[in-house]
Structure formats: structure tokens, C-alpha cells
Design a protein around this motif. Structure first.
Motif, PDB file in Angstrom:
ATOM      1  N   ALA A  48       0.882  -1.325  -0.129  1.00  0.00           N
ATOM      2  CA  ALA A  48       0.199   0.130  -0.035  1.00  0.00           C
ATOM      3  C   ALA A  48       0.782   1.305  -0.048  1.00  0.00           C
ATOM      4  CB  ALA A  48      -0.963  -0.162   1.021  1.00  0.00           C
ATOM      5  N   PRO A  49       2.027   1.418   0.762  1.00  0.00           N
ATOM      6  CA  PRO A  49       2.725   2.710   0.728  1.00  0.00           C
ATOM      7  C   PRO A  49       3.466   2.829  -0.529  1.00  0.00           C
ATOM      8  CG  PRO A  49       3.138   1.454   2.776  1.00  0.00           C
ATOM      9  CD  PRO A  49       2.286   0.388   1.732  1.00  0.00           C
ATOM     10  N   VAL A  50       3.788   1.675  -1.424  1.00  0.00           N
ATOM     11  CA  VAL A  50       4.617   1.834  -2.547  1.00  0.00           C
ATOM     12  C   VAL A  50       3.212   2.163  -3.638  1.00  0.00           C
ATOM     13  CG1 VAL A  50       5.672   0.635  -4.340  1.00  0.00           C
ATOM     14  CG2 VAL A  50       6.087   0.209  -1.750  1.00  0.00           C
ATOM     15  N   ILE A  51       2.337   1.835  -3.728  1.00  0.00           N
ATOM     16  CA  ILE A  51       1.343   2.083  -4.402  1.00  0.00           C
ATOM     17  C   ILE A  51       0.597   3.089  -4.349  1.00  0.00           C
ATOM     18  CG2 ILE A  51      -0.942   0.971  -5.679  1.00  0.00           C
ATOM     19  CD1 ILE A  51       0.142  -1.670  -5.096  1.00  0.00           C
ATOM     20  N   PHE A  52       0.054   3.638  -2.993  1.00  0.00           N
ATOM     21  CA  PHE A  52      -0.680   4.582  -2.637  1.00  0.00           C
ATOM     22  C   PHE A  52       0.265   5.579  -1.711  1.00  0.00           C
ATOM     23  CE2 PHE A  52      -3.760   1.132  -3.433  1.00  0.00           C
ATOM     24  CZ  PHE A  52      -4.380   1.620  -4.390  1.00  0.00           C
ATOM     25  N   PRO A  53       1.400   6.244  -2.070  1.00  0.00           N
ATOM     26  CA  PRO A  53       2.232   6.930  -1.276  1.00  0.00           C
ATOM     27  C   PRO A  53       1.586   7.873  -0.352  1.00  0.00           C
ATOM     28  CG  PRO A  53       2.711   7.475  -3.449  1.00  0.00           C
ATOM     29  CD  PRO A  53       1.633   6.510  -3.538  1.00  0.00           C
ATOM     30  N   ASP A  54       0.447   8.513  -0.817  1.00  0.00           N
ATOM     31  CA  ASP A  54      -0.360   9.602   0.036  1.00  0.00           C
ATOM     32  C   ASP A  54      -1.340   9.123   0.879  1.00  0.00           C
ATOM     33  OD1 ASP A  54       1.755  11.465  -1.223  1.00  0.00           O
ATOM     34  OD2 ASP A  54       0.285  12.104  -2.845  1.00  0.00           O
ATOM     35  N   LEU A  55      -2.042   8.053   0.324  1.00  0.00           N
ATOM     36  CA  LEU A  55      -3.160   7.546   0.998  1.00  0.00           C
ATOM     37  C   LEU A  55      -3.211   5.986   1.614  1.00  0.00           C
ATOM     38  CD1 LEU A  55      -5.563   8.657  -1.661  1.00  0.00           C
ATOM     39  CD2 LEU A  55      -5.281   9.795   0.509  1.00  0.00           C
ATOM     40  N   TRP A  56      -1.947   5.669   1.721  1.00  0.00           N
ATOM     41  CA  TRP A  56      -1.683   4.303   2.296  1.00  0.00           C
ATOM     42  C   TRP A  56      -2.388   4.033   3.576  1.00  0.00           C
ATOM     43  CZ3 TRP A  56       0.796   3.341   7.188  1.00  0.00           C
ATOM     44  CH2 TRP A  56       1.346   4.560   7.490  1.00  0.00           C
ATOM     45  N   VAL A  57      -2.516   5.225   4.534  1.00  0.00           N
ATOM     46  CA  VAL A  57      -3.308   4.917   5.632  1.00  0.00           C
ATOM     47  C   VAL A  57      -4.622   4.710   5.367  1.00  0.00           C
ATOM     48  CG1 VAL A  57      -4.131   5.941   8.062  1.00  0.00           C
ATOM     49  CG2 VAL A  57      -1.658   6.129   7.223  1.00  0.00           C
ATOM     50  N   LEU A  58      -5.303   5.415   4.551  1.00  0.00           N
ATOM     51  CA  LEU A  58      -6.855   5.142   4.227  1.00  0.00           C
ATOM     52  C   LEU A  58      -6.921   3.594   3.772  1.00  0.00           C
ATOM     53  CD1 LEU A  58      -9.535   5.951   3.636  1.00  0.00           C
ATOM     54  CD2 LEU A  58      -8.879   6.995   1.383  1.00  0.00           C
ATOM     55  N   HIS A  59      -5.913   3.224   2.602  1.00  0.00           N
ATOM     56  CA  HIS A  59      -6.116   2.015   2.117  1.00  0.00           C
ATOM     57  C   HIS A  59      -5.935   0.740   3.101  1.00  0.00           C
ATOM     58  CE1 HIS A  59      -6.542   3.239  -2.105  1.00  0.00           C
ATOM     59  NE2 HIS A  59      -5.958   4.258  -1.458  1.00  0.00           N
ATOM     60  N   VAL A  60      -4.875   1.092   3.881  1.00  0.00           N
ATOM     61  CA  VAL A  60      -4.695   0.051   4.929  1.00  0.00           C
ATOM     62  C   VAL A  60      -5.726  -0.220   5.963  1.00  0.00           C
ATOM     63  CG1 VAL A  60      -3.121  -0.762   6.813  1.00  0.00           C
ATOM     64  CG2 VAL A  60      -2.016   0.064   4.746  1.00  0.00           C
ATOM     65  N   SER A  61      -6.606   1.031   6.421  1.00  0.00           N
ATOM     66  CA  SER A  61      -7.409   0.866   7.075  1.00  0.00           C
ATOM     67  C   SER A  61      -8.844   0.072   6.398  1.00  0.00           C
ATOM     68  CB  SER A  61      -7.873   2.451   7.580  1.00  0.00           C
ATOM     69  OG  SER A  61      -6.747   2.959   8.253  1.00  0.00           O
ATOM     70  N   ALA A  62      -8.850   0.577   5.237  1.00  0.00           N
ATOM     71  CA  ALA A  62     -10.039  -0.064   4.527  1.00  0.00           C
ATOM     72  C   ALA A  62      -9.743  -1.662   4.506  1.00  0.00           C
ATOM     73  CB  ALA A  62     -10.158   0.267   3.139  1.00  0.00           C
ATOM     74  N   MET A  63      -8.750  -1.996   4.050  1.00  0.00           N
ATOM     75  CA  MET A  63      -8.300  -3.546   4.120  1.00  0.00           C
ATOM     76  C   MET A  63      -8.562  -4.182   5.437  1.00  0.00           C
ATOM     77  SD  MET A  63      -5.782  -5.907   4.818  1.00  0.00           S
ATOM     78  CE  MET A  63      -4.443  -4.992   5.257  1.00  0.00           C
ATOM     79  N   THR A  64      -8.031  -3.528   6.522  1.00  0.00           N
ATOM     80  CA  THR A  64      -8.214  -4.061   7.629  1.00  0.00           C
ATOM     81  C   THR A  64      -9.812  -4.108   8.031  1.00  0.00           C
ATOM     82  OG1 THR A  64      -6.293  -3.001   8.496  1.00  0.00           O
ATOM     83  CG2 THR A  64      -7.868  -3.678  10.358  1.00  0.00           C
ATOM     84  N   GLY A  65     -10.507  -3.243   7.706  1.00  0.00           N
ATOM     85  CA  GLY A  65     -12.035  -3.323   7.795  1.00  0.00           C
ATOM     86  C   GLY A  65     -12.747  -4.473   7.085  1.00  0.00           C
ATOM     87  N   GLY A  66     -12.145  -4.836   5.795  1.00  0.00           N
ATOM     88  CA  GLY A  66     -12.518  -6.037   5.283  1.00  0.00           C
ATOM     89  C   GLY A  66     -12.325  -7.108   5.938  1.00  0.00           C
ATOM     90  N   LEU A  67     -11.099  -7.534   6.269  1.00  0.00           N
ATOM     91  CA  LEU A  67     -10.289  -8.477   6.884  1.00  0.00           C
ATOM     92  C   LEU A  67     -11.304  -8.603   8.256  1.00  0.00           C
ATOM     93  CD1 LEU A  67      -8.155 -10.619   7.263  1.00  0.00           C
ATOM     94  CD2 LEU A  67      -7.313  -9.008   8.789  1.00  0.00           C
ATOM     95  N   VAL A  68     -11.711  -7.591   8.971  1.00  0.00           N
ATOM     96  CA  VAL A  68     -12.392  -7.906  10.328  1.00  0.00           C
ATOM     97  C   VAL A  68     -13.835  -8.327   9.914  1.00  0.00           C
ATOM     98  CG1 VAL A  68     -13.501  -6.615  12.293  1.00  0.00           C
ATOM     99  CG2 VAL A  68     -10.981  -6.522  11.670  1.00  0.00           C
ATOM    100  N   VAL A  69     -14.301  -7.757   8.724  1.00  0.00           N
ATOM    101  CA  VAL A  69     -15.835  -8.448   8.390  1.00  0.00           C
ATOM    102  C   VAL A  69     -15.628  -9.863   7.738  1.00  0.00           C
ATOM    103  CG1 VAL A  69     -17.583  -7.986   6.364  1.00  0.00           C
ATOM    104  CG2 VAL A  69     -16.738  -5.880   7.721  1.00  0.00           C
ATOM    105  N   GLY A  70     -14.535 -10.214   7.380  1.00  0.00           N
ATOM    106  CA  GLY A  70     -14.668 -11.639   7.071  1.00  0.00           C
ATOM    107  C   GLY A  70     -14.456 -12.284   8.401  1.00  0.00           C
ATOM    108  N   LYS A  71     -13.797 -11.934   9.252  1.00  0.00           N
ATOM    109  CA  LYS A  71     -13.552 -12.772  10.616  1.00  0.00           C
ATOM    110  C   LYS A  71     -14.796 -12.700  11.117  1.00  0.00           C
ATOM    111  CE  LYS A  71      -9.246 -13.627   9.851  1.00  0.00           C
ATOM    112  NZ  LYS A  71      -8.865 -15.179   9.665  1.00  0.00           N
TER     113      LYS A  71
END
Length: 170
Positions: free
Chosen positions: A31-54
Motif C-alpha cells: 500500500a505505501p508503494v502503490i498509494f504513497p499519499d493515501l496508504w493509511v486510508l487503504h490499509v484501514s479499509a483493508m483491515t475493515g474488510g478483513l475484520v468483516v470476514g472474520k
């Protein structure tokens, strides 16, 4: 681009909850490599998806706890009848430690700490803890909050370390 990236992050997190080889840490590193300015948003969104799956695993385990216990007892009875190959000392010790951590999930103070360790460090495995927490009747709210905090911290720290490496030009 950002919206589709965020949706992709959520989908990646969801898929990683169901398909373990699709590791969420991979996304946290990329995420920081692909989205250098928005990596926090993307990692947070990915975490949300993971938690929903769990959460879906948790609910399925909670609803099917009785059938699960019955099948587990039958399987253990069959396995006990068969001979097992000896395990290494380290592997045996890790297995015993993991089992003892899972056994305390229903304790009011230790249970959340096990969930936090599992989601924040990865030991015992979150997939196992999720199912065990559902079976033991842990509060869904408690599970979601603690799992989100642990996973979010782990993935944000992983991504932050990548950002630091990029800034140092490694």
C-alpha cells in the motif's frame, strides 16, 4: 482512482479472511508503494474488510458450536485410536501454549488479551482464535473492537516501516 482503490482494499481484506494464502500483510507492505499519499486510508479499509470476514467466521462458529463440538469429539476419538508421529519439542511447546491461550478466551481479562495478541502479533493464529471465540460465546462487540485494534495496529506499523524504508532509500 482512490475510490476504486479503497473498494479494492476492502475486497482484498475480505478475501484474505477467507483465503489465508492471500495474506493481508502483503497489502500492508504494498500500500505505501502503490498509494504513497493515501496508504493509511487503504490499509484501514483493508483491515475493515478483513475484520468483516472474520466476523462472518465468528458468527458461523457461534451458531454451529454444538455441531462443531460433536464433530471434534468424534474426530479426537478416531485420532486417539491412530498412532501419531512424534512432534518436535519446539512445535509441541508452541501447540501447548497456543491451546492454553485459547482455553482462557472466556475469561473477562485474559480473553481480550489473547484476541489482541492474535490479531496484533498473529499468535495464536487469528483464524483459530476467531472460531474459538465464537464457540466460547465471547461478545461479538468485544471481538470486533479488539480484533480491529490489533489488526489495524499491526498493518499500520508494517506499512509505516515500509514508508520509513522508502524514505531511507533502501
Amino acid at each position: 482512482m482512490t475510490a476504486s482503490g479503497v473498494v479494492g482494499a476492502v475486497v482484498f481484506g475480505l478475501l484474505s479472511a477467507y483465503f489465508p494464502p492471500l495474506n493481508a500483510e502483503i497489502y500492508a507492505v504494498a500500500a505505501p508503494v502503490i498509494f504513497p499519499d493515501l496508504w493509511v486510508l487503504h490499509v484501514s479499509a483493508m483491515t475493515g474488510g478483513l475484520v468483516v470476514g472474520k466476523v462472518t467466521h465468528f458468527i458461523a462458529a457461534e451458531k454451529g458450536a454444538e455441531a462443531f463440538v460433536k464433530r471434534r469429539e468424534e474426530k479426537e476419538a478416531r485420532t486417539a485410536a491412530k498412532s501419531r508421529r512424534p512432534r518436535g519439542a519446539v512445535r509441541e511447546r508452541l501447540a501447548r501454549w497456543s491451546k492454553s491461550m485459547i482455553d482462557v478466551l472466556d475469561r473477562p481479562r485474559l480473553g481480550p488479551l489473547v484476541i489482541l495478541a492474535s490479531s496484533g502479533v498473529g499468535f495464536p493464529p487469528l483464524a483459530v482464535v476467531t472460531v474459538a471465540a465464537g464457540i466460547k460465546g465471547i461478545s461479538l462487540t468485544l471481538f470486533v473492537v479488539v480484533t480491529t485494534i490489533g489488526c489495524l495496529a499491526r498493518f499500520l506499523i508494517t506499512s509505516w516501516l515500509v514508508v520509513q524504508g522508502i524514505q531511507l532509500d533502501f
